[in-house]
Design an enzyme around this catalytic site. Structure first.
Site, mmCIF file in Angstrom:
data_model
loop_
_atom_site.group_PDB
_atom_site.id
_atom_site.type_symbol
_atom_site.label_atom_id
_atom_site.label_comp_id
_atom_site.label_asym_id
_atom_site.label_seq_id
_atom_site.Cartn_x
_atom_site.Cartn_y
_atom_site.Cartn_z
ATOM 1 N N ARG A 1 -19.450 -28.498 51.323
ATOM 2 C CA ARG A 1 -18.593 -27.506 50.651
ATOM 3 C C ARG A 1 -18.780 -27.636 49.139
ATOM 4 N NH1 ARG A 1 -14.378 -30.546 48.690
ATOM 5 N NH2 ARG A 1 -13.252 -28.722 47.984
ATOM 6 N N SER B 1 -5.132 -36.265 36.493
ATOM 7 C CA SER B 1 -5.054 -37.031 37.738
ATOM 8 C C SER B 1 -5.977 -38.253 37.758
ATOM 9 C CB SER B 1 -5.351 -36.075 38.884
ATOM 10 O OG SER B 1 -5.244 -36.698 40.117
ATOM 11 N N ASN C 1 -7.670 -38.428 51.352
ATOM 12 C CA ASN C 1 -7.633 -39.127 50.068
ATOM 13 C C ASN C 1 -6.236 -39.602 49.668
ATOM 14 O OD1 ASN C 1 -6.295 -36.870 49.017
ATOM 15 N ND2 ASN C 1 -8.170 -35.961 48.212
ATOM 16 N N GLU D 1 -4.064 -35.240 53.085
ATOM 17 C CA GLU D 1 -5.511 -35.272 52.937
ATOM 18 C C GLU D 1 -5.936 -36.724 53.122
ATOM 19 O OE1 GLU D 1 -6.993 -31.792 50.071
ATOM 20 O OE2 GLU D 1 -6.088 -33.435 48.972
HETATM 21 C C1 16G Z 1 -7.779 -31.607 43.772
HETATM 22 C C2 16G Z 1 -6.704 -31.383 44.793
HETATM 23 C C3 16G Z 1 -6.868 -32.321 45.952
HETATM 24 C C4 16G Z 1 -8.237 -32.174 46.558
HETATM 25 C C5 16G Z 1 -9.296 -32.312 45.506
HETATM 26 C C6 16G Z 1 -10.641 -31.907 46.067
HETATM 27 C C7 16G Z 1 -4.411 -30.710 44.395
HETATM 28 C C8 16G Z 1 -3.140 -31.021 43.707
HETATM 29 N N1 16G Z 1 -5.394 -31.582 44.201
HETATM 30 O O1 16G Z 1 -7.690 -32.877 43.205
HETATM 31 O O2 16G Z 1 -5.891 -32.010 46.901
HETATM 32 O O3 16G Z 1 -8.450 -33.120 47.557
HETATM 33 O O4 16G Z 1 -9.017 -31.449 44.420
HETATM 34 O O5 16G Z 1 -11.587 -31.964 45.062
HETATM 35 O O6 16G Z 1 -4.531 -29.721 45.093
HETATM 36 P P1 16G Z 1 -13.013 -31.312 45.240
HETATM 37 O O7 16G Z 1 -12.825 -29.842 45.505
HETATM 38 O O8 16G Z 1 -13.724 -31.613 43.986
HETATM 39 O O9 16G Z 1 -13.639 -31.992 46.426
HETATM 40 MG MG MG Z 2 -3.493 -36.902 41.371
#
Ligand code: 16G
Ligand code: MG
Length: 541
Positions: free
Chosen positions: A495, A64, A372, A370
């Site tokens: 978190r 990603s 983002n 989200e």
């Molecule tokens: C991943 C998730 C995304 C989320 C991010 C949070 C999927 C497909 N992707 O990229 O939705 O916003 O993780 O990242 O679910 P973090 O837990 O490192 O903050």
């Molecule tokens: Mg992505």
């Protein structure tokens, strides 16, 4: 199971001993050189899951928005959703089993899940443009075939395109044709039909600059653009011909730095958007006449989309319910606007698409995003039924029902999809005759700040209430509550990240200065109470 063959092939994809990885929010993600064994084993697991569900399973090789040197893998369940939670655990066990234990773990999983090993398996594979992706996807295929599974390798795909293929294949072609051509045609046809109904003519609104993060989005948008060119012209930047994937560009960069990507020339009031590296996120932005940069994130996208869908429902005169799903990161102004001005119910779930997707399925129309930029809208069969019955309705209602039908076709209902969301947004802006500034002016975001804190073990932080409150370590939530009280319109939460070894801190308040101070003070509380390591968080950004 041909155990001899499994041992032989597994040795060719040997696990570096001692390496421990976790199937996180979006699958496995780490440096590409550590992933060969994980890929092989996810091929095995996908074959098992396919046998168990008697359906096609997807495997996507991508990391990603992460740096080009990284890679990752995730499995896609039959209806295009993320892998079921119990299978995430199996994935973690299988990936972490030392070479000599791997077979036993594999057999354990098939027994626990009552997999009929005689059943056929079919797995579809896709990959992004990272240099490591081709070889790694070959390792997935090795895993599938050693369990006797069949496969189709789609090669280069965006993540949402792979979700779409899986969904099409498991719904007997009712959702669409499981080819790139099928995807391009389905979305473009719906888009062009919608655009035709826009009353304001002239092409000046219908051009858009797209930052493709030097990733797969550029390739696929280029293949697709001639299908919808009568409705929209796109100008691609960061198309991978020069720059590095996700480097100083892409949706994640723009959202987290709140500034435009490198490599894109932007004149004032020009509408621009950014995809992330696998094209499942999108954010919009523009410069105003005074040279100020304005970010339009997932929250404002959800607002635009849900208000338009609500208007359509009102026009059709249907009592179908609509709900918006957000996470704790949603800007407080967006939640307030949705609830108080638009009168749309808003729900909050944990971070990660699977949580939002699941909640959105509870509504006739569920819009989830989200902040983002990751999201889509889901439509229940009740909505499709109403559209079918609309033949008998008066003309105005019929028109609204037709529009809704096209919108449903335009949304990728298998996953959040930057290309599909972009076309939905462009269609809505055209239909409503809105400029990017007018869209942006729906509400004003509260200033906010996100920070990261390094701790020895981020699992000491546990949360409740959709991650908005910390349960452990003791005293942390009380400390946050006291800090939040010092500022106006303020809110903060912490978190543990699901993708990085850090604790994330979010704060918002009535001014940028207050949001920055609050975020810093909360970081210090995390550092003190949750076992911070390294340097103490410093003020200033
Ligand atoms: C991943 C998730 C995304 C989320 C991010 C949070 C999927 C497909 N992707 O990229 O939705 O916003 O993780 O990242 O679910 P973090 O837990 O490192 O903050
Ligand atoms: Mg992505």
């Amino acid at each position: 199971m041909d155990l001899g063959a499994i041992t032989k092939y597994s040795a060719l994809h040997a696990k570096p001993s001692g390496l421990i990885l976790q199937y996180g929010t979006a699958g496995f993600r780490t440096k590409a050189e550590h992933l060969d064994h994980v890929m092989f084993r996810m091929g095995l697991l996908a074959a098992l899951r396919s046998k168990q569900t008697k359906s096609t399973i997807g495997v996507m090789v991508t990391a990603s928005h992460n740096p080009e040197e990284d890679n990752g893998v995730k499995l896609v369940d039959p209806l295009g959703e993320m892998l079921a939670p119990s299978w995430e655990e199996h994935a973690t066990c299988l990936a972490n089993a030392e070479e000599q234990d791997m077979q036993r773990v594999l057999i354990d999983i098939s027994e626990k899940e009552a997999v009929n090993l005689q059943q056929d398996a079919f797995v579809v594979v896709g990959r992004d443009t990272r240099p490591s992706s081709e070889k790694l996807s070959q390792s997935v295929i090795d895993g599938v075939t050693v369990l006797g599974g069949q496969f189709h390798d789609y090669g280069l795909l965006t993540t949402p395109q792979l979700h779409y293929m899986v969904y099409c294949r498991n719904t007997g072609g009712r959702y669409g044709k499981a080819t790139l051509e099928g995807y391009y045609q389905k979305l473009s046809k719906a888009f062009v039909e919608l655009i035709k109904q826009a009353s304001c003519s002239g092409d000046e609104y219908r051009s858009l600059k797209v930052d493709c993060a030097n990733g797969i989005g550029a390739l696929k948008l280029r293949e697709m653009e001639h299908y919808f060119s009568q409705g929209l012209s796109v100008q691609l930047f960061n198309d991978g011909s020069k720059g590095k994937l996700n480097h100083l560009c892409g949706a994640d960069f723009v959202k987290s730095h709140q500034k435009p990507p490198h490599g894109m020339e932007i004149k004032s009031n020009e509408r621009c958007c950014s995809f992330d590296g696998d094209a499942d996120r999108i954010v919009y932005y523009y410069y105003d006449a005074d040279g100020h940069f304005h970010l339009i994130d997932g929250d404002k996208i959800a607002t635009l989309i849900s208000s338009f869908l609500k208007e359509l429902l009102v026009e059709i005169g249907e009592s179908l319910n609509i709900g918006v799903v957000q996470t704790a990161y949603a800007n407080g102004s967006s939640t307030q606007y949705l609830e108080e001005v638009m009168k749309v119910p808003v729900y909050c779930t944990k971070t990660g698409v699977k949580h939002l997707h699941h909640k959105a399925q509870e509504f006739d129309i569920g819009v989830y995003f989200e902040a983002n930029g990751h999201g889509t809208a889901l439509f229940s069969t009740a909505v499709e039924m109403k559209i079918k019955q609309s033949e008998q309705l008066e003309e105005k209602k019929r028109k609204a029902a037709k529009m809704l039908e096209n919108i449903i076709d335009l949304f990728n209902q298998a996953a959040g999809d930057a290309i599909s969301d972009m076309l939905v947004i462009e269609a809505i802006l055209a239909l409503k005759g809105l400029t990017v500034q007018q869209w942006d002016a729906l509400y004003t975001d509260l200033p906010n700040r996100q920070l990261k804190v390094q701790v020895a073990d981020r699992r000491v932080i546990s949360t409740t209430n959709a991650e908005r409150q910390a349960v452990t370590p003791p005293g942390l939530q009380e400390a946050i509550n006291d800090l939040v009280k010092k500022y106006k319109l303020s809110r903060a939460f912490v978190r543990p990240s699901g993708t990085e070894d850090v604790v994330r801190v979010y704060a918002e308040a009535d001014s940028q200065e207050s949001a920055d101070h609050l975020a810093h003070e909360v970081s210090l509380a995390v550092f003190q109470l949750a076992g911070g390591i390294g340097e103490r968080p410093q003020p200033g950004f």
